[in-house]
Design an enzyme around this catalytic site. Structure first.
Site, PDB file in Angstrom:
ATOM      1  N   TYR A   1      30.612  28.446  57.027  1.00 43.00           N
ATOM      2  CA  TYR A   1      30.335  29.878  56.976  1.00 43.00           C
ATOM      3  C   TYR A   1      31.524  30.595  57.593  1.00 43.00           C
ATOM      4  CZ  TYR A   1      26.565  33.192  55.980  1.00 43.00           C
ATOM      5  OH  TYR A   1      25.769  34.152  55.413  1.00 43.00           O
TER       6      TYR A   1
ATOM      7  N   GLU B   1      32.373  34.383  57.449  1.00 41.28           N
ATOM      8  CA  GLU B   1      32.390  35.830  57.244  1.00 41.28           C
ATOM      9  C   GLU B   1      33.606  36.436  57.933  1.00 41.28           C
ATOM     10  OE1 GLU B   1      27.948  37.648  56.768  1.00 41.28           O
ATOM     11  OE2 GLU B   1      28.637  37.195  58.786  1.00 41.28           O
TER      12      GLU B   1
ATOM     13  N   ASP C   1      42.349  45.680  35.032  1.00 47.33           N
ATOM     14  CA  ASP C   1      41.430  44.556  34.994  1.00 47.33           C
ATOM     15  C   ASP C   1      42.110  43.471  34.159  1.00 47.33           C
ATOM     16  OD1 ASP C   1      39.429  42.728  34.764  1.00 47.33           O
ATOM     17  OD2 ASP C   1      37.859  44.158  34.245  1.00 47.33           O
TER      18      ASP C   1
ATOM     19  N   THR D   1      40.394  37.298  37.484  1.00 49.82           N
ATOM     20  CA  THR D   1      39.646  36.069  37.729  1.00 49.82           C
ATOM     21  C   THR D   1      40.632  34.940  37.966  1.00 49.82           C
ATOM     22  OG1 THR D   1      39.559  35.625  35.361  1.00 49.82           O
ATOM     23  CG2 THR D   1      37.666  36.762  36.333  1.00 49.82           C
TER      24      THR D   1
ATOM     25  N   LYS E   1      39.753  31.049  33.573  1.00 45.55           N
ATOM     26  CA  LYS E   1      40.408  31.393  32.312  1.00 45.55           C
ATOM     27  C   LYS E   1      41.779  30.699  32.231  1.00 45.55           C
ATOM     28  CE  LYS E   1      37.944  35.785  31.760  1.00 45.55           C
ATOM     29  NZ  LYS E   1      37.251  35.924  33.060  1.00 45.55           N
TER      30      LYS E   1
ATOM     31  N   ARG F   1      36.004  29.086  39.214  1.00 49.73           N
ATOM     32  CA  ARG F   1      35.408  30.369  38.875  1.00 49.73           C
ATOM     33  C   ARG F   1      35.427  31.258  40.115  1.00 49.73           C
ATOM     34  NH1 ARG F   1      33.535  30.537  34.020  1.00 49.73           N
ATOM     35  NH2 ARG F   1      32.482  32.517  34.446  1.00 49.73           N
TER      36      ARG F   1
END
Length: 426
Positions: free
Chosen positions: A70, A72, A216, A242, A245, A251
């Site tokens: 974790y 954060e 984008d 992203t 691709k 991903r």
């Protein structure tokens, strides 16, 4: 290059034999599902433009102990203890991303491309602001104003389109709409536009009306990394992308920007839109950025485009109408109407023959076409001659009424059997 049939049939399964063996002992039901997906990827043609095959190194990072952490916050400013290695992984990913794309700042925490776009809007906009973006009917993404998406509910989107004759973006029309609506931001990017975007022209339009420019670049960013497409980084205020691709990573998403917007972007990602970072995915992104910086990736990126151009021409010869009369990228958008089919019917026939792709909207008409890409098959090692073979299988499947599907499927298996999906990485 192709491998022997024996090696091809064994390669993907041998690569994951240990992992699948462990899973079969622990959870045979899920092992069967994952093994089935491995078989599906191995013996059918993966032509979805948004998909690719990651390297075993990327998969190893995804399955690493960082999945347990974790983390954060950001390096040296975490909300949990024990983040020394997580900090190191994220710093490596950021350094590699900024070097790869020539950006001053990178945030590699977004869980997806949509998460990156949400954070970009949060960094620059307020609810109710006007945004100019490519209309959904012309290839805009859900985050570009769909009423079913947060973007369409929170902001006032105005859509620009493409020329009805050429299918190309009409920049004069974009400028006219910008002058008329005075948007707070202009978004350039698409999920099915196969041509390069003129980022300099968009920058000029945005400057004229005092708008932010958000690129984008989810689809072309891998081509940008390999020098096979122009970069939006020098022109856009924020670049959303992203990491899968063409880029061939896990991903996920990322945002690139200048130092002027770095703090706003970071706060928009955490704590505004996301909490805990997926540290295994961030490590996998770092691996992919490192792979994309190697000379071999530039060869790959240019080969992706070469393959797409050959495939587009061969599909046209098979009777499909190619939108924009070709492609500059990995993307091909085609209309099967000349063969008497709409996009959904065409996708079904192709799927039955072992060729997997998407449907997409077609400009100026309530019809759907098909969208495909060459990133995955190029990763497998296929070349231009193989694109011609794929087009022939395409044409045969689209003309088939179901009686020849099994024969076409056998030819697809023969082709994929010579190009196992992970052999090119090993």
């Amino acid at each position: 290059m192709p491998v022997t049939a024996e090696a091809a049939s064994a390669a993907p399964h041998a690569l994951f034999a240990q992992e699948l063996g462990l899973l079969r002992r622990q959870d045979p039901e899920l092992a069967e599902v994952i093994g089935g997906e491995l078989r599906r990827q191995s013996d059918s043609l993966q032509l979805i433009a948004a998909e690719n095959f990651t390297s075993p190194a990327v998969l190893a990072a995804l399955g690493s102990p960082l999945a347990n952490k974790y983390a954060e916050g950001y390096p040296s400013a975490r909300h949990h203890g024990g983040c020394e290695q997580a900090d190191a992984a994220e710093r490596i990913a950021v350094a590699r991303a900024t070097a790869l794309f020539g950006a001053e700042h990178a945030n590699v925490q977004p869980h997806s491309g949509s998460s990156a776009v949400l954070a970009a809007y949060a960094a620059l906009l307020r609810p109710g602001d006007t945004v100019l973006a490519l209309g959904l009917a012309y290839g805009g993404h859900l985050t570009h104003g769909s009423p079913a998406n947060f973007s369409g509910r929170w902001f006032d989107f105005v859509g620009y389109g493409v020329d009805p004759e050429t299918g190309l973006i009409d920049y004069a029309r974009v400028r006219a709409l910008a002058r008329a609506h005075r948007p707070k931001a202009i978004v350039c990017g698409s999920i099915s536009y196969p041509r390069h975007i003129d980022y300099a022209e968009f920058r000029d339009i945005a400057d004229e009306v005092g708008a932010y420019l958000i690129a984008d670049a989810a689809h072309p960013i891998g081509l940008v990394a390999g020098g096979a497409a122009p970069s939006p980084v020098p022109y856009a205020d924020l670049v959303c992308a992203t990491t899968h691709k063409v880029l061939r990573g896990p991903r996920g998403g990322m945002i690139l920007c200048g130092e002027e917007y770095a703090e706003r972007v970071d706060r928009a990602v955490f704590p505004f839109t996301q909490a805990g970072a997926q540290m295994n995915a961030i490590a996998a992104k770092a691996v992919a950025f490192g792979e994309a910086a190697a000379p071999a990736f530039a060869v790959y990126a240019h080969r992706v485009v070469d393959n797409a151009r050959v495939l587009a021409g061969a599909l046209e010869a098979e009777g499909l109408r190619i939108i924009t009369d070709g492609t500059d990228t990995h993307l091909i958008t085609a209309d099967p109407a000349p063969l008497g089919l709409d996009g959904r019917a065409a996708r079904g026939r192709l799927a039955a023959a072992g060729m997997v792709m998407d449907t997409c909207g077609l400009p100026y008409g309530d019809r759907r076409g098909i969208r495909l890409g060459t990133a995955a098959v190029t990763t497998q090692g296929m070349r231009q001659a193989d694109m011609a073979q794929i087009a022939g299988l395409f044409g045969a499947a689209l003309r088939d009424d179901g009686r020849e599907a099994s024969g076409i499927r056998a030819q697809v298996r023969e082709l994929t059997g010579r190009f196992p999906p992970f052999a090119a990485h090993s």
